[in-house]
Design an enzyme around this catalytic site. Structure first.
Site, PDB file in Angstrom:
ATOM      1  N   LYS A  76       0.980  -1.249   0.042  1.00 35.98           N
ATOM      2  CA  LYS A  76      -0.015   0.086   0.168  1.00 35.98           C
ATOM      3  C   LYS A  76       0.845   1.320   0.015  1.00 35.98           C
ATOM      4  O   LYS A  76       0.498   2.310  -0.487  1.00 35.98           O
ATOM      5  CB  LYS A  76      -0.896   0.117   1.213  1.00 35.98           C
TER       6      LYS A  76
ATOM      7  N   GLU B 270      -9.459   5.945   3.414  1.00 37.48           N
ATOM      8  CA  GLU B 270     -10.355   4.747   4.042  1.00 37.48           C
ATOM      9  C   GLU B 270      -9.451   3.712   4.343  1.00 37.48           C
ATOM     10  O   GLU B 270      -8.529   3.524   3.674  1.00 37.48           O
ATOM     11  CB  GLU B 270     -11.406   4.486   3.167  1.00 37.48           C
TER      12      GLU B 270
ATOM     13  N   SER C 142       1.646  -9.679  -1.081  1.00 41.67           N
ATOM     14  CA  SER C 142       1.222  -8.188  -0.891  1.00 41.67           C
ATOM     15  C   SER C 142       1.531  -7.716   0.358  1.00 41.67           C
ATOM     16  O   SER C 142       1.920  -6.376   0.620  1.00 41.67           O
ATOM     17  CB  SER C 142      -0.086  -8.032  -1.460  1.00 41.67           C
TER      18      SER C 142
HETATM   19  C1  PLP Z   1      -1.740  -6.960   2.493  1.00 42.72           C
HETATM   20  C2  PLP Z   1      -2.809  -6.687   1.471  1.00 42.72           C
HETATM   21  N1  PLP Z   1      -2.927  -7.321   0.491  1.00 42.72           N
HETATM   22  C3  PLP Z   1      -3.972  -7.153  -0.448  1.00 42.72           C
HETATM   23  C4  PLP Z   1      -5.127  -6.056  -0.090  1.00 42.72           C
HETATM   24  C5  PLP Z   1      -6.083  -5.797  -1.134  1.00 42.72           C
HETATM   25  O1  PLP Z   1      -5.985  -4.743  -1.636  1.00 42.72           O
HETATM   26  P1  PLP Z   1      -5.517  -4.778  -3.370  1.00 42.72           P
HETATM   27  O2  PLP Z   1      -6.716  -5.663  -4.171  1.00 42.72           O
HETATM   28  O3  PLP Z   1      -5.881  -3.425  -3.534  1.00 42.72           O
HETATM   29  O4  PLP Z   1      -4.335  -4.934  -3.411  1.00 42.72           O
HETATM   30  C6  PLP Z   1      -4.946  -5.418   1.139  1.00 42.72           C
HETATM   31  C7  PLP Z   1      -6.044  -4.569   1.387  1.00 42.72           C
HETATM   32  O5  PLP Z   1      -6.037  -3.883   2.545  1.00 42.72           O
HETATM   33  C8  PLP Z   1      -3.889  -5.821   1.959  1.00 42.72           C
HETATM   34  O6  PLP Z   1      -3.708  -5.157   3.166  1.00 42.72           O
END
Ligand code: PLP
Length: 403
Positions: free
Chosen positions: A93, A115, A382
């Protein structure tokens, strides 16, 4: 789709998806933001500054780590993890937050709002606000505040005000609505850092661009380590920013398969999941036209996922286009499979993934048997899972109790 430079068009359309479905009062700030972003993108000083913070503060480039024991255990592919969990604050993020905070500074706006669902975007926004000396308010559903209490604590320590949202389902959708209301009221002093490839133009394009560093690095790293491109990219999809971030640099590489993994929750029944492509249809939600979970009257359906970050009724519009074009495919895995994947990755690699990222890991665990031994697969890891430990413990307790 070889013309990714032109997507979206000037009004934010990704084919039939995207656009600017907002009240009149937001058109001026959104157009100003689009213009400033276009100027910044062409400005070498902005690009240099962005690269500086990504390298020196976020800790980029993140490693492309060969998961040897996981690959060996599954026995059918070479699996690499793109380690976004090692970014400062523990998830992808912050890549977007740095970019948008720099834009806010160019626009002389000294207050950031955001948010958050899982809290990772809120923490990243609070972090950049502290680092740049800006004021910060983060809107968060009350249900999410309870299941992501660690991140609430972090945001408050970082000097942000965390505003609880008690409307509706008290999760991400209601938090976005509250942030939009704040923005309309305070637009002169405030920039709204939207945290995914969602909402009105220019956000889906801008957030994708700021996250696309993930795929650019992964592409280069894979070529260096393996001498060729990967066969497959796998990423979880909430709004879709980590997935778009990984996919974007590979869109023209037709032989690279791209797979997004949504939250299958407790099963594909109304209110029990957040798999928009499995149970949704075309609709408009919070500024954009895309696949939305809704009932027959168009009312937004309740969603469920064990992972707060995937628990949202709409998917980013560019994903809907990639799916139409058959350039990406989308699958879903259940809460149970995701929790199992958290435990498996801990045991195989000593890495505790976020519940969101564990959806991508779970998909690989299920599908690996259909792949070839020398296939190269990249999972976008992620985020890290420290925020989720209480949630996982509670989930396992409920499973044992038979709930
Ligand atoms: C670690 C992590 N991965 C994925 C996501 C999902 O978001 P996005 O699909 O925008 O990557 C989030 C959302 O809070 C997250 O904290």
């Amino acid at each position: 789709m070889s013309s990714k430079i032109k997507i979206p068009d000037a009004h934010g359309h990704f084919g039939p998806y995207g656009g600017m479905f907002v009240p009149e009062t937001l058109m001026t700030p959104l157009n100003e933001l689009t213009e400033e972003y276009e100027r910044a993108k062409r400005d070498p000083a902005f690009r240099k500054e962005l690269a500086y913070y990504l390298n020196e503060y976020v800790g980029r480039p993140t490693p492309l780590y060969y998961a040897a024991r996981m690959s060996e255990a599954l026995g059918t592919a070479k699996i690499y993890l793109k380690r976004e969990d090692l970014c400062h604050t523990g998830a992808h993020k912050i890549n977007n937050c740095i970019g948008q905070a720099l834009l806010a500074r160019r626009m002389k706006k000294n207050r950031l709002i955001a948010e958050t669902g899982a809290g990772q975007h809120g923490v990243a926004t609070a972090t950049v606000a502290a680092m740049f000396g800006m004021e910060c308010t983060v809107y968060m559903g009350k249900v999410d505040m309870e299941r992501q209490a660690l991140n609430v604590f972090r945001m408050e320590r970082l000097g942000a005000t965390v505003a609880p949202v008690t409307a509706g389902q008290q999760t991400l959708k209601e938090a976005i609505s509250e942030a939009m209301r704040d923005w309309v009221t305070n637009v002169r002093s405030t920039h709204y850092i939207l945290g995914s490839v969602l909402g009105s133009h220019p956000y889906p394009m801008m957030v994708r661009d700021f996250q696309s560093v993930i795929g650019r690095e992964a592409r280069k790293q894979c070529l260096k380590k393996e001498g060729r491109l990967p066969d497959r990219l796998i990423a979880c999809v909430g709004g879709g920013s980590n997935a778009m971030g990984l996919f974007y640099a590979f869109v023209d590489d037709r032989d690279v398969e791209m797979i997004g993994v949504e939250a299958g929750g407790r099963g594909i029944r109304g209110g029990e999941h957040a798999a928009r492509f499995a149970g949704g249809r075309l609709g408009v939600l919070q500024g954009t036209k895309t696949y939305v979970l809704q009932d027959k009257d168009g009312q937004i359906q309740l969603t469920h996922s064990v992972s707060a970050g995937l628990d949202y009724a709409a998917i980013g519009p560019e994903h809907a286009l990639l799916r139409d074009l058959k350039r990406a495919t989308y699958a879903h895995v259940s809460d149970k499979e995701a929790v199992k994947a958290v435990n498996a990755l801990c045991a195989w690699e000593g890495i505790l993934p976020a519940l969101e990222s564990a959806h991508a890991v779970a998909y690989v665990m299920k599908q690996a048997k259909t792949w070839k031994k020398d296939d190269i697969v990249i999972i976008n890891l992620s985020g890290r899972g420290d925020k989720d430990v209480m949630q996982i413990a509670e989930w396992e307790r409920q499973q044992k109790a038979g709930n």
